[in-house]
Design a protein around this motif. Structure first.
Motif, PDB file in Angstrom:
ATOM      1  N   ARG A   1     -26.807 -15.040  11.151  1.00  0.00           N
ATOM      2  CA  ARG A   1     -26.277 -15.382  12.472  1.00  0.00           C
ATOM      3  C   ARG A   1     -25.344 -14.276  12.951  1.00  0.00           C
ATOM      4  NH1 ARG A   1     -21.877 -18.762  14.559  1.00  0.00           N
ATOM      5  NH2 ARG A   1     -20.940 -18.721  12.520  1.00  0.00           N
ATOM      6  N   ARG A   2     -25.370 -14.011  14.231  1.00  0.00           N
ATOM      7  CA  ARG A   2     -24.447 -13.010  14.777  1.00  0.00           C
ATOM      8  C   ARG A   2     -23.013 -13.509  14.651  1.00  0.00           C
ATOM      9  NH1 ARG A   2     -27.268  -9.432  18.773  1.00  0.00           N
ATOM     10  NH2 ARG A   2     -29.427 -10.076  18.607  1.00  0.00           N
ATOM     11  N   PRO A   3     -22.085 -12.605  14.378  1.00  0.00           N
ATOM     12  CA  PRO A   3     -20.683 -13.023  14.243  1.00  0.00           C
ATOM     13  C   PRO A   3     -20.173 -13.651  15.541  1.00  0.00           C
ATOM     14  CG  PRO A   3     -20.964 -10.733  13.542  1.00  0.00           C
ATOM     15  CD  PRO A   3     -22.256 -11.178  14.149  1.00  0.00           C
ATOM     16  N   SER A   4     -19.442 -14.754  15.399  1.00  0.00           N
ATOM     17  CA  SER A   4     -18.899 -15.417  16.590  1.00  0.00           C
ATOM     18  C   SER A   4     -17.467 -14.966  16.853  1.00  0.00           C
ATOM     19  CB  SER A   4     -18.938 -16.932  16.406  1.00  0.00           C
ATOM     20  OG  SER A   4     -18.176 -17.299  15.281  1.00  0.00           O
ATOM     21  N   ILE A   5     -16.921 -14.175  15.954  1.00  0.00           N
ATOM     22  CA  ILE A   5     -15.538 -13.722  16.080  1.00  0.00           C
ATOM     23  C   ILE A   5     -15.521 -12.204  16.251  1.00  0.00           C
ATOM     24  CG2 ILE A   5     -13.322 -13.543  14.878  1.00  0.00           C
ATOM     25  CD1 ILE A   5     -14.048 -16.157  13.446  1.00  0.00           C
ATOM     26  N   ASP A   6     -14.797 -11.756  17.256  1.00  0.00           N
ATOM     27  CA  ASP A   6     -14.647 -10.324  17.502  1.00  0.00           C
ATOM     28  C   ASP A   6     -13.283  -9.890  16.959  1.00  0.00           C
ATOM     29  OD1 ASP A   6     -14.437  -7.752  18.427  1.00  0.00           O
ATOM     30  OD2 ASP A   6     -14.603  -8.261  20.556  1.00  0.00           O
ATOM     31  N   PRO A   7     -13.250  -9.303  15.763  1.00  0.00           N
ATOM     32  CA  PRO A   7     -11.970  -8.923  15.152  1.00  0.00           C
ATOM     33  C   PRO A   7     -11.131  -7.996  16.032  1.00  0.00           C
ATOM     34  CG  PRO A   7     -13.743  -8.698  13.564  1.00  0.00           C
ATOM     35  CD  PRO A   7     -14.378  -8.978  14.891  1.00  0.00           C
ATOM     36  N   ALA A   8     -11.771  -7.065  16.710  1.00  0.00           N
ATOM     37  CA  ALA A   8     -11.032  -6.124  17.559  1.00  0.00           C
ATOM     38  C   ALA A   8     -10.313  -6.864  18.686  1.00  0.00           C
ATOM     39  CB  ALA A   8     -11.989  -5.079  18.137  1.00  0.00           C
ATOM     40  N   ARG A   9     -10.959  -7.870  19.248  1.00  0.00           N
ATOM     41  CA  ARG A   9     -10.356  -8.652  20.348  1.00  0.00           C
ATOM     42  C   ARG A   9      -9.156  -9.442  19.838  1.00  0.00           C
ATOM     43  NH1 ARG A   9      -8.724  -9.251  25.110  1.00  0.00           N
ATOM     44  NH2 ARG A   9      -9.275 -11.133  26.230  1.00  0.00           N
ATOM     45  N   ILE A  10      -9.271 -10.009  18.637  1.00  0.00           N
ATOM     46  CA  ILE A  10      -8.152 -10.769  18.059  1.00  0.00           C
ATOM     47  C   ILE A  10      -6.958  -9.850  17.832  1.00  0.00           C
ATOM     48  CG2 ILE A  10      -7.371 -12.001  15.985  1.00  0.00           C
ATOM     49  CD1 ILE A  10     -10.215 -13.162  15.789  1.00  0.00           C
ATOM     50  N   ILE A  11      -7.214  -8.688  17.269  1.00  0.00           N
ATOM     51  CA  ILE A  11      -6.134  -7.735  17.003  1.00  0.00           C
ATOM     52  C   ILE A  11      -5.512  -7.254  18.313  1.00  0.00           C
ATOM     53  CG2 ILE A  11      -5.653  -5.424  16.083  1.00  0.00           C
ATOM     54  CD1 ILE A  11      -7.800  -6.118  13.895  1.00  0.00           C
ATOM     55  N   GLU A  12      -6.348  -6.998  19.298  1.00  0.00           N
ATOM     56  CA  GLU A  12      -5.870  -6.563  20.617  1.00  0.00           C
ATOM     57  C   GLU A  12      -4.931  -7.609  21.228  1.00  0.00           C
ATOM     58  OE1 GLU A  12      -7.919  -6.445  24.997  1.00  0.00           O
ATOM     59  OE2 GLU A  12      -9.093  -5.601  23.334  1.00  0.00           O
ATOM     60  N   LEU A  13      -5.354  -8.873  21.210  1.00  0.00           N
ATOM     61  CA  LEU A  13      -4.520  -9.953  21.760  1.00  0.00           C
ATOM     62  C   LEU A  13      -3.229 -10.117  20.957  1.00  0.00           C
ATOM     63  CD1 LEU A  13      -7.307 -12.575  22.575  1.00  0.00           C
ATOM     64  CD2 LEU A  13      -5.858 -11.381  24.226  1.00  0.00           C
ATOM     65  N   HIS A  14      -3.346 -10.001  19.639  1.00  0.00           N
ATOM     66  CA  HIS A  14      -2.161 -10.150  18.773  1.00  0.00           C
ATOM     67  C   HIS A  14      -1.142  -9.042  19.066  1.00  0.00           C
ATOM     68  CE1 HIS A  14       0.170 -11.377  15.324  1.00  0.00           C
ATOM     69  NE2 HIS A  14       0.103 -10.155  14.814  1.00  0.00           N
ATOM     70  N   LYS A  15      -1.625  -7.812  19.229  1.00  0.00           N
ATOM     71  CA  LYS A  15      -0.727  -6.686  19.527  1.00  0.00           C
ATOM     72  C   LYS A  15      -0.073  -6.841  20.899  1.00  0.00           C
ATOM     73  CE  LYS A  15      -2.704  -3.134  16.582  1.00  0.00           C
ATOM     74  NZ  LYS A  15      -3.503  -1.909  16.498  1.00  0.00           N
ATOM     75  N   ALA A  16      -0.759  -7.577  21.795  1.00  0.00           N
ATOM     76  CA  ALA A  16      -0.214  -7.816  23.130  1.00  0.00           C
ATOM     77  C   ALA A  16       0.806  -8.959  23.107  1.00  0.00           C
ATOM     78  CB  ALA A  16      -1.328  -8.119  24.110  1.00  0.00           C
ATOM     79  N   GLY A  17       1.068  -9.504  21.914  1.00  0.00           N
ATOM     80  CA  GLY A  17       2.070 -10.553  21.789  1.00  0.00           C
ATOM     81  C   GLY A  17       1.543 -11.967  21.970  1.00  0.00           C
ATOM     82  N   VAL A  18       0.244 -12.139  22.012  1.00  0.00           N
ATOM     83  CA  VAL A  18      -0.344 -13.469  22.169  1.00  0.00           C
ATOM     84  C   VAL A  18      -0.348 -14.156  20.800  1.00  0.00           C
ATOM     85  CG1 VAL A  18      -2.404 -14.751  22.892  1.00  0.00           C
ATOM     86  CG2 VAL A  18      -1.786 -12.616  24.053  1.00  0.00           C
ATOM     87  N   GLY A  19       0.085 -15.417  20.774  1.00  0.00           N
ATOM     88  CA  GLY A  19       0.150 -16.165  19.517  1.00  0.00           C
ATOM     89  C   GLY A  19      -1.219 -16.635  19.041  1.00  0.00           C
ATOM     90  N   ALA A  20      -1.276 -17.024  17.788  1.00  0.00           N
ATOM     91  CA  ALA A  20      -2.535 -17.441  17.164  1.00  0.00           C
ATOM     92  C   ALA A  20      -3.173 -18.631  17.886  1.00  0.00           C
ATOM     93  CB  ALA A  20      -2.312 -17.765  15.696  1.00  0.00           C
ATOM     94  N   SER A  21      -2.361 -19.603  18.283  1.00  0.00           N
ATOM     95  CA  SER A  21      -2.914 -20.776  18.970  1.00  0.00           C
ATOM     96  C   SER A  21      -3.574 -20.387  20.286  1.00  0.00           C
ATOM     97  CB  SER A  21      -1.824 -21.816  19.232  1.00  0.00           C
ATOM     98  OG  SER A  21      -1.358 -22.340  18.013  1.00  0.00           O
ATOM     99  N   GLU A  22      -2.902 -19.526  21.033  1.00  0.00           N
ATOM    100  CA  GLU A  22      -3.448 -19.088  22.315  1.00  0.00           C
ATOM    101  C   GLU A  22      -4.693 -18.218  22.116  1.00  0.00           C
ATOM    102  OE1 GLU A  22      -4.189 -18.972  26.180  1.00  0.00           O
ATOM    103  OE2 GLU A  22      -2.672 -20.235  25.230  1.00  0.00           O
ATOM    104  N   ILE A  23      -4.680 -17.375  21.089  1.00  0.00           N
ATOM    105  CA  ILE A  23      -5.868 -16.550  20.791  1.00  0.00           C
ATOM    106  C   ILE A  23      -7.049 -17.461  20.471  1.00  0.00           C
ATOM    107  CG2 ILE A  23      -6.900 -14.925  19.135  1.00  0.00           C
ATOM    108  CD1 ILE A  23      -4.100 -13.642  18.837  1.00  0.00           C
ATOM    109  N   SER A  24      -6.810 -18.484  19.649  1.00  0.00           N
ATOM    110  CA  SER A  24      -7.902 -19.380  19.259  1.00  0.00           C
ATOM    111  C   SER A  24      -8.452 -20.133  20.469  1.00  0.00           C
ATOM    112  CB  SER A  24      -7.470 -20.338  18.155  1.00  0.00           C
ATOM    113  OG  SER A  24      -6.533 -21.273  18.635  1.00  0.00           O
ATOM    114  N   ARG A  25      -7.561 -20.565  21.373  1.00  0.00           N
ATOM    115  CA  ARG A  25      -8.016 -21.250  22.593  1.00  0.00           C
ATOM    116  C   ARG A  25      -8.801 -20.305  23.490  1.00  0.00           C
ATOM    117  NH1 ARG A  25      -3.275 -24.192  22.170  1.00  0.00           N
ATOM    118  NH2 ARG A  25      -2.036 -22.677  23.298  1.00  0.00           N
TER     119      ARG A  25
END
Length: 156
Positions: A112-136
């Motif tokens: 199955r193709r990955p459903s999670i884009d690691p680069a996007r998660i890291i990008e959002l995290h570096k922008a100060g977005v919290g884990a809950s908001e990233i997951s939403r």
């Protein structure tokens, strides 16, 4: 009463209509099925269903097969069909696993193709977005975000 269910017969788990039938059936009733493999594909599940019917004083008949659990021959034939249904299910699983292994070896199967884009998660995290908001935002579980970031989950 006619009940139908469009769910796999490979397990009795999650089969609400079957559970309703087994709860409702009364002494002297007969559970009619078209074919035994529509009822159960595991000899264990089939025997459990037949045992439950017998305990309630009910029997099982199949319209397309000579099965009638009220006779010795019918019980014998039922067990034979149950064994073959389970055998067929196991063969299908083996063939599927062999086909996947062959496709992987040939480089044609990647899963199955990955459903999670690691680069996007890291990008959002570096922008100060919290884990809950990233997951939403990405529609993934918080645990996946924490796992990727290598952090321990925080209490909400």
């Amino acid at each position: 009463m006619i009940r139908s269910e469009k769910i796999t017969g490979t397990s009795t788990e999650g089969r609400a209509e079957l559970r309703t039938l087994l709860d409702f059936i009364r002494p002297g009733d007969t559970l009619m099925v078209t074919r035994i493999d529509r009822l159960a594909r595991s000899i264990g599940d089939l025997q459990d269903i037949v045992r439950a019917l017998r305990q309630k004083g009910a029997s099982l008949k199949a319209t397309e097969q000579p099965i009638d659990t009220s006779t010795a021959a019918g019980k014998c034939f039922l067990d034979m069909l149950g064994v073959f249904a389970e055998f067929e299910t196991n063969l299908r699983r083996e063939r599927q696993a062999e086909g996947i292994a062959r496709a992987k070896a040939d480089g044609r199967y990647r899963g199955r193709r990955p459903s999670i884009d690691p680069a996007r998660i890291i990008e959002l995290h570096k922008a100060g977005v919290g884990a809950s908001e990233i997951s939403r935002t990405l529609g993934i579980g918080r645990a996946s975000v924490y796992r990727l970031l290598g952090e321990k989950p925080h209490a909400p």
